[in-house]
Design a protein around this motif. Structure first.
Motif, PDB file in Angstrom:
ATOM      1  N   MET A  38       0.751  -1.004  -0.069  1.00  0.00           N
ATOM      2  CA  MET A  38       0.197  -0.346  -0.176  1.00  0.00           C
ATOM      3  C   MET A  38       0.718   0.907   0.200  1.00  0.00           C
ATOM      4  SD  MET A  38      -3.416   0.423  -0.292  1.00  0.00           S
ATOM      5  CE  MET A  38      -3.023   2.509  -0.796  1.00  0.00           C
ATOM      6  N   PHE A  39       2.266   1.437   0.510  1.00  0.00           N
ATOM      7  CA  PHE A  39       2.690   2.011   0.954  1.00  0.00           C
ATOM      8  C   PHE A  39       3.665   3.031  -0.693  1.00  0.00           C
ATOM      9  CE2 PHE A  39       7.040   3.803   1.546  1.00  0.00           C
ATOM     10  CZ  PHE A  39       6.308   5.411   2.382  1.00  0.00           C
ATOM     11  N   VAL A  40       4.102   1.584  -0.549  1.00  0.00           N
ATOM     12  CA  VAL A  40       4.530   2.157  -2.522  1.00  0.00           C
ATOM     13  C   VAL A  40       3.732   2.611  -3.049  1.00  0.00           C
ATOM     14  CG1 VAL A  40       6.249   0.779  -4.661  1.00  0.00           C
ATOM     15  CG2 VAL A  40       6.100  -0.477  -1.560  1.00  0.00           C
ATOM     16  N   ALA A  41       2.695   1.994  -3.257  1.00  0.00           N
ATOM     17  CA  ALA A  41       1.662   2.529  -4.373  1.00  0.00           C
ATOM     18  C   ALA A  41       1.070   4.034  -4.681  1.00  0.00           C
ATOM     19  CB  ALA A  41       0.317   1.525  -4.259  1.00  0.00           C
ATOM     20  N   TRP A  42       0.905   4.723  -3.401  1.00  0.00           N
ATOM     21  CA  TRP A  42       1.231   5.560  -2.639  1.00  0.00           C
ATOM     22  C   TRP A  42       2.235   6.433  -2.821  1.00  0.00           C
ATOM     23  CZ3 TRP A  42      -2.659   7.753   2.167  1.00  0.00           C
ATOM     24  CH2 TRP A  42      -4.593   7.172   1.689  1.00  0.00           C
ATOM     25  N   LEU A  43       3.688   6.027  -2.797  1.00  0.00           N
ATOM     26  CA  LEU A  43       4.176   6.882  -2.453  1.00  0.00           C
ATOM     27  C   LEU A  43       5.164   7.044  -4.224  1.00  0.00           C
ATOM     28  CD1 LEU A  43       7.152   7.815  -1.883  1.00  0.00           C
ATOM     29  CD2 LEU A  43       7.777   5.823  -2.130  1.00  0.00           C
ATOM     30  N   ARG A  44       4.666   6.386  -5.343  1.00  0.00           N
ATOM     31  CA  ARG A  44       4.411   6.094  -6.531  1.00  0.00           C
ATOM     32  C   ARG A  44       3.129   7.480  -7.454  1.00  0.00           C
ATOM     33  NH1 ARG A  44       7.735   3.088  -8.898  1.00  0.00           N
ATOM     34  NH2 ARG A  44       7.829   0.763  -7.471  1.00  0.00           N
ATOM     35  N   ALA A  45       2.426   7.596  -5.698  1.00  0.00           N
ATOM     36  CA  ALA A  45       1.040   7.865  -7.067  1.00  0.00           C
ATOM     37  C   ALA A  45       1.267   9.715  -6.492  1.00  0.00           C
ATOM     38  CB  ALA A  45      -0.210   7.768  -6.121  1.00  0.00           C
ATOM     39  N   ALA A  46       2.566   9.644  -4.707  1.00  0.00           N
ATOM     40  CA  ALA A  46       2.107  11.278  -4.441  1.00  0.00           C
ATOM     41  C   ALA A  46       3.723  11.787  -5.700  1.00  0.00           C
ATOM     42  CB  ALA A  46       2.607  11.018  -3.265  1.00  0.00           C
ATOM     43  N   ALA A  47       4.660  10.543  -6.662  1.00  0.00           N
ATOM     44  CA  ALA A  47       5.805  11.480  -7.440  1.00  0.00           C
ATOM     45  C   ALA A  47       5.075  11.984  -8.294  1.00  0.00           C
ATOM     46  CB  ALA A  47       6.999  10.341  -7.290  1.00  0.00           C
ATOM     47  N   ASP A  48       4.523  10.939  -8.516  1.00  0.00           N
ATOM     48  CA  ASP A  48       3.607  11.339  -9.781  1.00  0.00           C
ATOM     49  C   ASP A  48       3.071  12.189 -10.405  1.00  0.00           C
ATOM     50  OD1 ASP A  48       5.142   8.704 -11.134  1.00  0.00           O
ATOM     51  OD2 ASP A  48       3.146   7.320 -10.708  1.00  0.00           O
ATOM     52  N   ALA A  49       2.838  12.745  -8.940  1.00  0.00           N
ATOM     53  CA  ALA A  49       1.543  13.701  -9.125  1.00  0.00           C
ATOM     54  C   ALA A  49       2.191  15.114  -8.389  1.00  0.00           C
ATOM     55  CB  ALA A  49       0.215  13.372  -7.055  1.00  0.00           C
ATOM     56  N   GLY A  50       3.626  14.796  -8.943  1.00  0.00           N
ATOM     57  CA  GLY A  50       4.144  16.075  -8.137  1.00  0.00           C
ATOM     58  C   GLY A  50       4.738  16.960  -6.861  1.00  0.00           C
ATOM     59  N   VAL A  51       4.131  15.673  -5.865  1.00  0.00           N
ATOM     60  CA  VAL A  51       4.120  16.256  -4.480  1.00  0.00           C
ATOM     61  C   VAL A  51       5.846  16.153  -4.174  1.00  0.00           C
ATOM     62  CG1 VAL A  51       4.000  15.473  -1.704  1.00  0.00           C
ATOM     63  CG2 VAL A  51       2.426  15.152  -3.963  1.00  0.00           C
ATOM     64  N   ARG A  52       6.395  17.678  -3.311  1.00  0.00           N
ATOM     65  CA  ARG A  52       7.790  17.683  -3.220  1.00  0.00           C
ATOM     66  C   ARG A  52       8.014  16.982  -2.188  1.00  0.00           C
ATOM     67  NH1 ARG A  52       9.340  23.693  -2.575  1.00  0.00           N
ATOM     68  NH2 ARG A  52      10.977  22.804  -2.305  1.00  0.00           N
ATOM     69  N   GLU A  53       9.154  16.392  -2.616  1.00  0.00           N
ATOM     70  CA  GLU A  53      10.581  15.765  -0.603  1.00  0.00           C
ATOM     71  C   GLU A  53       8.579  14.464  -1.127  1.00  0.00           C
ATOM     72  OE1 GLU A  53      11.766  18.470   0.803  1.00  0.00           O
ATOM     73  OE2 GLU A  53      12.568  19.420  -0.412  1.00  0.00           O
ATOM     74  N   PRO A  54       8.328  13.059  -1.210  1.00  0.00           N
ATOM     75  CA  PRO A  54       7.483  12.317  -0.852  1.00  0.00           C
ATOM     76  C   PRO A  54       8.091  11.160  -0.003  1.00  0.00           C
ATOM     77  CG  PRO A  54       8.148  11.474  -2.703  1.00  0.00           C
ATOM     78  CD  PRO A  54       8.418  13.092  -3.245  1.00  0.00           C
ATOM     79  N   HIS A  55       9.495  11.539   0.091  1.00  0.00           N
ATOM     80  CA  HIS A  55      10.354  10.389   0.646  1.00  0.00           C
ATOM     81  C   HIS A  55      10.741  11.073   2.321  1.00  0.00           C
ATOM     82  CE1 HIS A  55      12.856  12.756  -1.166  1.00  0.00           C
ATOM     83  NE2 HIS A  55      14.159  11.951  -1.087  1.00  0.00           N
ATOM     84  N   ALA A  56      10.525  12.711   2.536  1.00  0.00           N
ATOM     85  CA  ALA A  56      10.703  13.060   4.183  1.00  0.00           C
ATOM     86  C   ALA A  56       9.943  12.160   4.466  1.00  0.00           C
ATOM     87  CB  ALA A  56       9.971  14.893   3.759  1.00  0.00           C
ATOM     88  N   VAL A  57      10.250  11.841   5.785  1.00  0.00           N
ATOM     89  CA  VAL A  57       9.424  11.480   6.755  1.00  0.00           C
ATOM     90  C   VAL A  57       9.849  11.875   8.405  1.00  0.00           C
ATOM     91  CG1 VAL A  57      11.457   9.347   7.543  1.00  0.00           C
ATOM     92  CG2 VAL A  57       8.794   9.416   7.746  1.00  0.00           C
ATOM     93  N   THR A  58       9.030  12.128   9.108  1.00  0.00           N
ATOM     94  CA  THR A  58       8.601  12.135  10.340  1.00  0.00           C
ATOM     95  C   THR A  58       9.211  11.095  10.511  1.00  0.00           C
ATOM     96  OG1 THR A  58       8.162  14.382  10.244  1.00  0.00           O
ATOM     97  CG2 THR A  58       8.226  13.577  12.308  1.00  0.00           C
ATOM     98  N   VAL A  59       9.891  11.241  11.987  1.00  0.00           N
ATOM     99  CA  VAL A  59      10.669   9.922  12.830  1.00  0.00           C
ATOM    100  C   VAL A  59      10.202  10.194  14.540  1.00  0.00           C
ATOM    101  CG1 VAL A  59      12.423   8.113  13.600  1.00  0.00           C
ATOM    102  CG2 VAL A  59      12.563   9.402  11.432  1.00  0.00           C
ATOM    103  N   SER A  60       9.802   9.652  15.055  1.00  0.00           N
ATOM    104  CA  SER A  60       9.397   9.710  16.593  1.00  0.00           C
ATOM    105  C   SER A  60       9.957   9.665  17.267  1.00  0.00           C
ATOM    106  CB  SER A  60       7.699  10.181  16.905  1.00  0.00           C
ATOM    107  OG  SER A  60       7.578  11.470  16.049  1.00  0.00           O
ATOM    108  N   THR A  61      10.573   9.494  18.399  1.00  0.00           N
ATOM    109  CA  THR A  61      11.285   8.400  19.009  1.00  0.00           C
ATOM    110  C   THR A  61      10.925   8.467  21.094  1.00  0.00           C
ATOM    111  OG1 THR A  61      13.292   9.244  19.385  1.00  0.00           O
ATOM    112  CG2 THR A  61      13.157   7.721  17.416  1.00  0.00           C
TER     113      THR A  61
END
Length: 222
Positions: A38-61
């Protein structure tokens, strides 16, 4: 000094639009069987849609005393059901993970009003994979890693720039140099949520939970 009063800030916040533009549709019946797919499908859709830096992720520890911290990093890979990112072992996030391996990742793709949340356990991938990950970075990124000392006091921006310049020269001379402290981490989720925003606030939330027989998924109220 700002002269904003609480009412001014409140009014500003209330005036800002959310969920603007044409948003994608998300039919829960079309959700993939695993959160990785599911994530890979949404990530590809975000990249195809021109979302800026879709690989940016908030890490909470959280550390051993439960003090929580969060920061944004770049996702490096999704493989074998694990989400990978990397950092210096002297950083707070690694110190937190060593004390408390439970962590969370969150992605927000504003242009699509989509969020992905992952909760699970973080582990070190290993020295060989960490070295390979470091060498796969750009020369500038490798220089930055070699130059910096995470969290230590810094005298000036000039000091940082001088250290970066020296490190860049080293990368040019010794392209195979690996920062010993470079650490590849991976989060293995036991819960994942995919959230699709809706202008009418009828948001769609699909939650995956790991059980003894694999993943189950279902809708939850927004």
């Amino acid at each position: 000094m700002s002269t904003d009063q609480p009412d001014d800030v409140r009014s500003l916040l209330r005036s800002l639009r959310v969920f603007a533009g044409d948003l994608p549709r998300f039919d829960p019946d079309d959700a993939a069987p695993t959160p990785q797919a599911m994530f890979v499908a949404w990530l590809r859709a975000a990249a195809d849609a021109g979302v800026r830096e879709p690989h940016a992720v908030t890490v909470s520890t959280a550390d051993g005393d439960g003090r929580v911290s969060a920061r944004v990093v770049v996702l490096h890979d999704v493989v074998d059901g694990a989400w990978r990112f990397a950092t210096d072992s002297r950083s707070r996030k690694v110190l937190d993970v060593d004390a408390n391996p439970r962590a969370a990742l969150s992605f927000y793709w504003r242009e699509q009003a989509r969020q992905v949340r992952l909760e699970g356990t973080v582990r070190r991938v290993g020295a060989e994979a960490s070295a390979a990950d470091f060498l796969a970075r750009s020369p500038a990124s490798r220089a930055a890693g070699l130059a910096t000392r995470p969290g230590e006091p810094l005298g000036s921006v000039a000091e940082l720039r001088d250290a970066m310049g020296t490190a860049a020269e080293r990368v040019d001379r010794e392209p195979g140099t690996v920062l010993p402290e470079w650490t590849l981490l991976e989060l293995v989720p036991d819960e994942a949520e995919f959230w699709q925003g809706d202008p009418g606030r009828a948001h769609t939330r699909v939650v995956y939970r790991r059980g003894d027989d694999g993943w189950t998924r279902g809708l939850v109220w927004p």
